[in-house]
Design a protein around this motif. Structure first.
Motif, PDB file in Angstrom:
ATOM      1  N   UNK A 119      33.688  42.807 117.859  1.00 34.55           N
ATOM      2  CA  UNK A 119      34.314  43.614 116.818  1.00 34.55           C
ATOM      3  C   UNK A 119      35.824  43.583 116.870  1.00 34.55           C
ATOM      4  N   UNK A 120      36.413  44.287 115.947  1.00 35.63           N
ATOM      5  CA  UNK A 120      37.859  44.391 115.827  1.00 35.63           C
ATOM      6  C   UNK A 120      38.406  45.204 117.001  1.00 35.63           C
ATOM      7  N   UNK A 121      39.352  44.661 117.770  1.00 34.58           N
ATOM      8  CA  UNK A 121      39.896  45.405 118.914  1.00 34.58           C
ATOM      9  C   UNK A 121      40.492  46.758 118.535  1.00 34.58           C
ATOM     10  N   UNK A 122      40.956  46.898 117.301  1.00 33.77           N
ATOM     11  CA  UNK A 122      41.583  48.150 116.889  1.00 33.77           C
ATOM     12  C   UNK A 122      40.583  49.260 116.604  1.00 33.77           C
ATOM     13  N   UNK A 123      39.295  48.956 116.623  1.00 39.36           N
ATOM     14  CA  UNK A 123      38.289  49.996 116.408  1.00 39.36           C
ATOM     15  C   UNK A 123      37.801  50.603 117.716  1.00 39.36           C
ATOM     16  N   UNK A 124      38.256  50.061 118.851  1.00 39.42           N
ATOM     17  CA  UNK A 124      37.825  50.575 120.155  1.00 39.42           C
ATOM     18  C   UNK A 124      38.773  51.672 120.631  1.00 39.42           C
ATOM     19  N   UNK A 125      38.251  52.666 121.331  1.00 39.88           N
ATOM     20  CA  UNK A 125      39.079  53.802 121.737  1.00 39.88           C
ATOM     21  C   UNK A 125      40.159  53.429 122.750  1.00 39.88           C
ATOM     22  N   UNK A 126      41.299  54.119 122.634  1.00 40.39           N
ATOM     23  CA  UNK A 126      42.397  53.960 123.575  1.00 40.39           C
ATOM     24  C   UNK A 126      43.191  55.257 123.613  1.00 40.39           C
ATOM     25  N   UNK A 127      43.857  55.442 124.734  1.00 39.48           N
ATOM     26  CA  UNK A 127      44.585  56.681 124.975  1.00 39.48           C
ATOM     27  C   UNK A 127      45.994  56.335 125.434  1.00 39.48           C
ATOM     28  N   UNK A 128      46.988  56.866 124.743  1.00 40.13           N
ATOM     29  CA  UNK A 128      48.385  56.684 125.116  1.00 40.13           C
ATOM     30  C   UNK A 128      48.896  57.984 125.712  1.00 40.13           C
ATOM     31  N   UNK A 129      49.441  57.891 126.924  1.00 35.04           N
ATOM     32  CA  UNK A 129      49.986  59.049 127.616  1.00 35.04           C
ATOM     33  C   UNK A 129      51.508  58.985 127.612  1.00 35.04           C
TER      34      UNK A 129
END
Length: 162
Positions: A87-97
């Motif tokens: 899938x599109x990498x931008x649809x996977x969750x990520x967290x910026x601290x």
């Protein structure tokens, strides 16, 4: 003229749980610092873990530019969360601290507990973790941004992550 609705959703327990899982599962992260010579953004990959009390930590060497950058200015940003295999990498969750870095002094109880946890989670770093030029850095979170997938953005505070 009408105001546009905010794209940021209200933080809920599902967002908090996803953010906690991203932090717990990460063994590496992207670290953004301010270059100490130019002030320009500089991004690198770091080892990543959590202290026994749940704070994000890393192990850095004096040879690394990001160590010098954090010594000059503790403000930084850490990104965790990797794209899945499909899938599109931008649809996977990520967290910026958004964080403030703090070097943990050797010979302190905090250093010893972080070291023990780090070596349990990153056993290969036992080869160099005790070298004189290596230091544990604790990241004190000031705020966070969770992108839980397309159209699922959340603003989190330190209280949502601890």
């Amino acid at each position: 003229m009408t105001d546009k609705p905010s794209p940021i959703r209200e933080t809920n327990d599902e967002a908090r749980a996803l953010a906690a899982a991203l932090l717990r599962d990460a063994r590496f992260a992207a670290l953004a610092v301010l270059h100490p010579d130019t002030g320009a953004p500089h991004v690198t990959r770091i080892g990543f873990g959590l202290s026994p009390d749940g704070a994000p930590v890393t192990l850095v060497s004096d040879l690394a530019l990001h160590t010098r950058a954090l010594s000059a200015d503790p403000r930084a940003s850490v990104l965790v969360g990797e794209p899945g295999s499909r899938g599109d990498p931008l649809t996977h969750p990520r967290l910026t601290l958004s964080v403030a870095a703090r070097f943990v002094g050797r010979g302190t109880a905090e250093h010893d507990t972080i070291r023990a946890r780090w070596l349990a989670d990153h056993p290969k770093s036992g080869l160099y973790a005790d070298f004189a030029d290596f230091h544990f850095v604790r990241f004190d979170i000031t705020r966070a941004a969770l992108n839980a997938g397309f159209g699922k953005a959340f603003a989190l505070g330190p209280e949502d992550l601890g």
